[in-house]
Design a protein around this motif. Sequence first.
Motif: not given
Lengths: 483, 425
Positions: A468-483, B143-145, B230-233, B252-258
Amino acid sequence: MKNNQKIYDVAIVGGGVTGCNIARELSRYSLKTVLIDKNAEVGFGTTKSNSGIIHAGHHNTPATLKGRLVVRGNQLFDQLCRELNFGFSRIGELVVARTPEDLPVLERLKEQGKSKGVPGLEIWDKNRLLHEEPNLSHNLLGALWAPTAGVINPYEFVFALIESAIENGVELKVESPVQKIGQEEGHLVVQTPTEKIHSRFVLNAAGIFADQVARMAGLDDFTIYPRKGEEYMLDKRLKGLVRHLIFPVPLKTTKGILIIPTFDGTIMVGPTAQDVGDRHDIATSYEGSHQVFDFVRQICPSINERDTITEFAGLRAVSDTDDFIIGPTKVKGFINVAGIQSPGLTSAPSIAEYVLEILRQEGLKLHERKNFKSHVAGPPRFALQSLKEQGERIGKDSRFAKVVCRCELVTEAEIHDAIDHGARTLDGIKFRSRAGMGRCQGGFCTSRCMGILSERLKIPYDRVTKRGGDSWMVQKMKDESSC
Amino acid sequence: MLGRMEEKYDVVIVGGGPAGLGAALGARDAGAEKILIVDREPEAGGILLQCIHSGFGLHYFKEELTGPEYAQRFIEKVIDQDVDVIPEAYISGVVTDSEGSKRVRVMHEKRGLHTIDCQSVVLAMGCRERTRGAIQIPGTRPSGVLTAGLAQKFVNMLGYLPGKRVAILGSGDIGLIMARRLVLEGCEVVGVYEIMPYSNGLTRNVVQCLEDFNIPLHLSTTVAQIHGRDRLEKITVAPVDKNLKPDMKRAKDVVCDTLLLSIGLIPENELSQGLGIRLDPVTSGPVVSSTLETSLPGMFACGNVLHVHDLVDFVTREALLAGRFAGEWAQGVRRPTDNIRLVPGENVRYCVPHTLSPGRDHMISMRCKEPMKPCKIKIGDLMEKKLRFVVPAEMIMMRLHPDLLDRFHGDSVRVDITPVEAVKP
């Protein structure tokens, strides 16, 4: 207030093991009850990082409330397990003596337990101890044997409790952090980001945040000091290394670092005990790891950190009285159920009984519901079944033949069952079905579980979360049509 | 035939990746009639299907193919040779009866619990990635690891990105490949951190995936802490001392989400362990004879379940051999037991197979413990070969001619890799 405004009888703040036990106990009666939790699912706070031990009760003095509630709590588990079908096994506990000074402590614990009615306590000499637990150090001198201690799967327990409560009419509101608590026309109003919840009684079971919730109601009489505990889960190949819970002679602040043969067949070692300032600090550390492994190796020399498959930390909600704080307050209708640290899990069912008695005294009418359904089926646990039972399962539902998590042998049917019973996140699936708990730690099943969640909840993969919250797993790829 | 599964086979192969496919062809070459591949995925091909980069087949086909192309060539051959392939099936156990024939228990959605009789079995389950838990990175659990292979699946199979700002721990090949892949998809790869003083990937991957894309490789550096609720910072990275312990004063710290983990592969031997097959603690794979037979008679092993390979071409070569011996076994061929042990000596981490027999052609696979250049490999006093360099990331294969062992007296032969003086110009 509008005339059509719903007023609950009881609103429980916090869906940990305490809140869920109270919710289920209240669901026996004709009441309007709501449970409010800030996380995506219940049990995602301190409960999920619990050691999963049902204490016999000899550790705590009867001078404290926790010392009085623990023995009754222990006794309630057989009945609860029959009704709710969570993983529970009375494997017994051994408090081991490492030094000659420890031996009189064992005697004292035994007497303390006996005075409280803890059954079956015995002192074992070295020979008996090593006969029963041959992998323990030969330097140990003896042990106190407590046969009524047990291990439990804490997530299954809370999930079964809330399922039973909901089945009997309790409402559950998740992702609802409490922001304000006010009073209105003789009742209390709990405000969350999306709504105002009106209720005659508010039970503060907010765990590590209970003092903050009390302050929202205008009460400033206790503080919670988070005490971190790190736990290390070892590979299943060590199953059988110890057969009983192994405790050292207790230290001042904690029961010490334990060796826990979990209900699910793994060995877990921990927890540490470290007071921390930050209520979100659930980070494990090099120091914690060294402390745990250096200590347990003195008791069981073959334990090695290289067998770790995962590690985690949780926060105990230690109050400034170092005891449970349960009772009514100056604010009418606002009842604290706070400071629930060890033995909180064991005591949770007796805390619920205790809280109901307080509610009764405070004027809540408790009429038993005629059609109370006490039974919850529990998860299918395909991996624990015999070949014959597995064949029958598959015959009835072919999804039992599709393996999703190969480390723990969890099938597709069980993932669906977890979602049917309330899982909305990957952790929700994991804690209900064990998919992702094995030695590959989700390397294989994560994408499969995401696929099933996405399909069942009708959401794209990028909206599936770990917890839940901000613990997302993946993100969308760049929208191909906007390239 | 795809999707066909009967009651009786000569050879059953566990896993439909490159090892399983190769083993099927080997068994067919040896004359086995009825061959079945059992695969857990919807399509055979194994991990190759998500390896859409090129570089496969340079040794075996002498041309550069992508992973799916390499797999497809074998899938077509296997179908062409009338091998049965049952996808989305899971082997839950194997029982051997007193006559040595085997019963394999298969779970399948449409067939339920199915039992197959067969003569020999080839284990070709491949390997899995090591995880955060295995190396104990302290910190929170956002998440993110995730492992590099899971990230590869997200990107190449499902069409999603694991995140936007990516750090990579470990310089294993999948991590290097994913560094390049994610840059091509518009992610920022902030760096690759490797605890050892040398890369754990193939040299060609370090050049083509990092250097060509200006991605920094930080050797002797590790991730010492993970941050984020929640997510890797962010991550804390620190150089390591001689004992590989992080020096927190220079952290040292390195900012990344994954954070992708490419920290090694482990042969997947849950099934083998359940059957009581003897494993080598160094390779984490079965102990095998010169016919790639495990400690259970009639059960053979090849590919990454036996020991982790770096090139699929070598997996194929090993699988063809294992398949051949399994096929012969199914037809009643029994060879004399090996009588020479192969012992890893100086700077040799392991050798496969574990034993040898005179009068037979042998292909020995081995890995060194640490980089060395230039050097020579000595197999007892039978054979010596000079090499420009050896690195742990690159498997060494040596062919031992049959006549070499005919002259051998003794019960073990030691393999050593030792430095030689560089020839002065």
